[in-house]
Design an enzyme around this catalytic site. Sequence first.
Site, PDB file in Angstrom:
ATOM      1  N   HIS A   7      -6.490 -49.030  16.177  1.00  0.00           N
ATOM      2  CA  HIS A   7      -5.646 -50.084  15.596  1.00  0.00           C
ATOM      3  C   HIS A   7      -5.471 -49.883  14.099  1.00  0.00           C
ATOM      4  O   HIS A   7      -6.227 -49.143  13.466  1.00  0.00           O
ATOM      5  CB  HIS A   7      -6.217 -51.489  15.871  1.00  0.00           C
ATOM      6  CG  HIS A   7      -7.559 -51.757  15.247  1.00  0.00           C
ATOM      7  ND1 HIS A   7      -8.746 -51.553  15.900  1.00  0.00           N
ATOM      8  CD2 HIS A   7      -7.909 -52.219  14.016  1.00  0.00           C
ATOM      9  CE1 HIS A   7      -9.754 -51.877  15.114  1.00  0.00           C
ATOM     10  NE2 HIS A   7      -9.277 -52.277  13.963  1.00  0.00           N
ATOM     11  N   HIS A  79      -7.571 -51.836   6.946  1.00  0.00           N
ATOM     12  CA  HIS A  79      -8.248 -50.613   7.412  1.00  0.00           C
ATOM     13  C   HIS A  79      -7.519 -50.007   8.606  1.00  0.00           C
ATOM     14  O   HIS A  79      -6.640 -50.642   9.204  1.00  0.00           O
ATOM     15  CB  HIS A  79      -9.722 -50.877   7.760  1.00  0.00           C
ATOM     16  CG  HIS A  79      -9.962 -51.774   8.943  1.00  0.00           C
ATOM     17  ND1 HIS A  79     -10.155 -53.131   8.826  1.00  0.00           N
ATOM     18  CD2 HIS A  79     -10.050 -51.503  10.274  1.00  0.00           C
ATOM     19  CE1 HIS A  79     -10.365 -53.652  10.025  1.00  0.00           C
ATOM     20  NE2 HIS A  79     -10.301 -52.691  10.930  1.00  0.00           N
ATOM     21  N   GLU A 130     -12.498 -47.297   9.928  1.00  0.00           N
ATOM     22  CA  GLU A 130     -13.459 -47.751  10.928  1.00  0.00           C
ATOM     23  C   GLU A 130     -13.481 -46.728  12.059  1.00  0.00           C
ATOM     24  O   GLU A 130     -12.432 -46.192  12.433  1.00  0.00           O
ATOM     25  CB  GLU A 130     -13.013 -49.122  11.477  1.00  0.00           C
ATOM     26  CG  GLU A 130     -13.976 -49.715  12.501  1.00  0.00           C
ATOM     27  CD  GLU A 130     -13.506 -51.080  13.053  1.00  0.00           C
ATOM     28  OE1 GLU A 130     -12.315 -51.408  12.892  1.00  0.00           O
ATOM     29  OE2 GLU A 130     -14.336 -51.782  13.640  1.00  0.00           O
TER      30      GLU A 130
END
Lengths: 134, 134
Positions: A7, A79, A130
């Site tokens: 994502h 992020h 991430e």
Amino acid sequence: MIGQLNHVAIAVPDLEIATKFYKNTLGANVSDALELPDHGVKTVFVKLQNTKIELLEPIDSSSPISKFLHEHPNGGIHHICYQVEDIKSAISKLVKEGARVLGTGKPDIGAHGKPVIFLHPKDCLGTLVELEEA
Amino acid sequence: MIGQLNHVAIAVPDLEIATKFYKNTLGANVSDALELPDHGVKTVFVKLQNTKIELLEPIDSSSPISKFLHEHPNGGIHHICYQVEDIKSAISKLVKEGARVLGTGKPDIGAHGKPVIFLHPKDCLGTLVELEEA
């Protein structure tokens, strides 16, 4: 090592307005809002054909998103998250290559209930990255 | 209206270092560097399983990426690009909804040889959004 882009997370000052923008203006498929108190955010998933956009609004001023929004009052990309098959071997490789893992250096359980780590933006071309175990 | 996430573009001060980071540290599949003088950038594509990351280094100080890097010297996410089936009908819908199309308001030919537009970040949750006709 990295697999799919899981994502892109966008911090927003108003989740309702952000959801309307993606749903009505961009004509995307959006989820209901979901509160994640452990992560200090309320989130809506924008379901694209090949990946997700996560819209994040802080629940309160102690949320990690609040500081970012203070610096970016209109919102912005917070992020990006890549999937990895084995997060422990990913960490070993990253540390060997000199990339810094934030926090304790060990995986936490992320917003999707899976082990995640965050890497230092200065080691990742200025982007907060991430990694999530797929 | 929007379909797949076509790419996430990351502006970087040094394309060689950025490519090594994605190739060696993150273990991703990367393309050769490609110079796009019409767009003022040199680029490397990081080929993920479901989408692409585009690493962008400015060719010279007149490049649109140069100003961004001046403000973000370590690099950072410059824009995200969504695919649309018909860019002219996308523009009509966006303008009706109050979103501002940058430049002339008409599609240009983008880095992939397809019609593209950019939307004003203030209308898109603080993110620069590119739409590309699929």
